[in-house]
Design an enzyme around this catalytic site. Structure first.
Site, PDB file in Angstrom:
ATOM      1  N   SER A 145      29.736  63.382 -48.924  1.00  0.00           N
ATOM      2  CA  SER A 145      29.247  63.378 -50.301  1.00  0.00           C
ATOM      3  C   SER A 145      28.021  62.470 -50.397  1.00  0.00           C
ATOM      4  CB  SER A 145      30.366  62.946 -51.257  1.00  0.00           C
ATOM      5  OG  SER A 145      29.996  63.182 -52.605  1.00  0.00           O
TER       6      SER A 145
ATOM      7  N   ASP B  64      33.435  74.151 -53.597  1.00  0.00           N
ATOM      8  CA  ASP B  64      33.151  72.774 -54.027  1.00  0.00           C
ATOM      9  C   ASP B  64      32.670  72.775 -55.477  1.00  0.00           C
ATOM     10  OD1 ASP B  64      31.855  70.225 -54.463  1.00  0.00           O
ATOM     11  OD2 ASP B  64      31.792  69.956 -52.295  1.00  0.00           O
TER      12      ASP B  64
ATOM     13  N   HIS C  55      36.142  69.163 -53.714  1.00  0.00           N
ATOM     14  CA  HIS C  55      35.165  68.240 -53.131  1.00  0.00           C
ATOM     15  C   HIS C  55      35.831  67.041 -52.450  1.00  0.00           C
ATOM     16  CE1 HIS C  55      31.212  66.382 -52.684  1.00  0.00           C
ATOM     17  NE2 HIS C  55      31.723  65.258 -53.149  1.00  0.00           N
TER      18      HIS C  55
END
Length: 252
Positions: A57, A196, A228
């Protein structure tokens, strides 16, 4: 990773200014941190160590930047590869997606980071009184606080009439902090869930396509279903296996 006998360095890649998604800055922090660990005699690493990078991320964006700037910025360091997941690679598209959504708090974190990283842009001067108060409140907030406090807010509701996300100078900052301009020399393992809900998978696909065109060796994994946060846990063993294999190959 510690159980494998690896020496692990966890850099504060956002730094003291909370530089969320400020690309080059995160790369320099990571690579300088690796240099520091390599030069710290009690750690027993030494200058000939083979390194791996692993990030997801926001950490994936930082890892992507470190991987692509390493040949120019830290050519003396040897890397076996980098595992990068859930990577936000197009900040222009991402900020537009976040604006006014349940995830709009991320935009206020980005605004704080860019205001600090680019003081010459005078971002604060474009904000009205509510905007000034919001950026002050966001300055010391963690991600959970940002998401709760600023959910469904639009940045333009806090400005003096400026369409912030469409202004040329802000668009330039977003582009300059999106990875992809150069291709990493190290091999890459990239993973992402097709579903996601925060970072669309097409951002990772486009970044990997640019890197492949530049000559980077890339292994990709796409999960048809996933969320996610959970994707990071799901593929962590595969990311570590990739790094272990590349490190083993580098030692031979």
């Amino acid at each position: 990773m510690l159980a494998k006998g690896w020496i692990v360095a966890v850099p504060d890649h956002e730094g003291p200014k909370s530089g969320f998604l400020t690309g080059p800055r995160t790369a320099y922090t990571i690579l300088d941190g690796i240099r520091a660990v390599g030069g710290f005699e009690p750690a027993g690493v030494g200058p000939d160590a083979v390194w791996g990078l692993d990030g997801y991320s926001g950490g994936g964006a930082a890892t992507a930047w470190a991987a692509q700037l390493q040949p120019a910025y830290a050519p003396e360091l040897s890397f076996a590869g980098a595992a990068i997941g859930g990577v936000p690679a197009d900040l222009t598209a991402l900020t537009a997606r976040f604006d006014g959504s349940v995830f709009s708090g991320y935009n206020f974190g980005i605004l704080v980071a860019f205001d600090r990283e680019y003081p010459e842009a005078d971002i604060g001067d474009l904000l009205d009184e509510r905007g000034q108060a919001a950026i002050a409140a966001a300055g010391d907030a963690c991600v959970t606080d940002l998401l709760v406090t600023f959910a469904f807010r639009r940045l333009d509701d806090y400005t003096r009439g400026t369409v912030l996300l469409q202004s040329p100078w802000f668009a330039a900052i977003l582009r300059d902090n999106s990875p992809g301009a150069t291709a990493p020399a190290m091999p890459i393992f990239n993973y992402h869930a097709d579903t996601d809900e925060i970072v669309p998978v097409d951002q990772a696909d486009q970044l990997m396509a640019r890197w492949r065109a530049g000559g980077t060796t890339i292994e990709t994994v796409r999960d048809p279903l996933g969320e996610h946060g959970l994707e990071a846990l799901r593929r962590a063993p595969d990311a570590q296996a990739f790094l272990a294999d590349r490190m083993a190959a580098a030692d031979r």
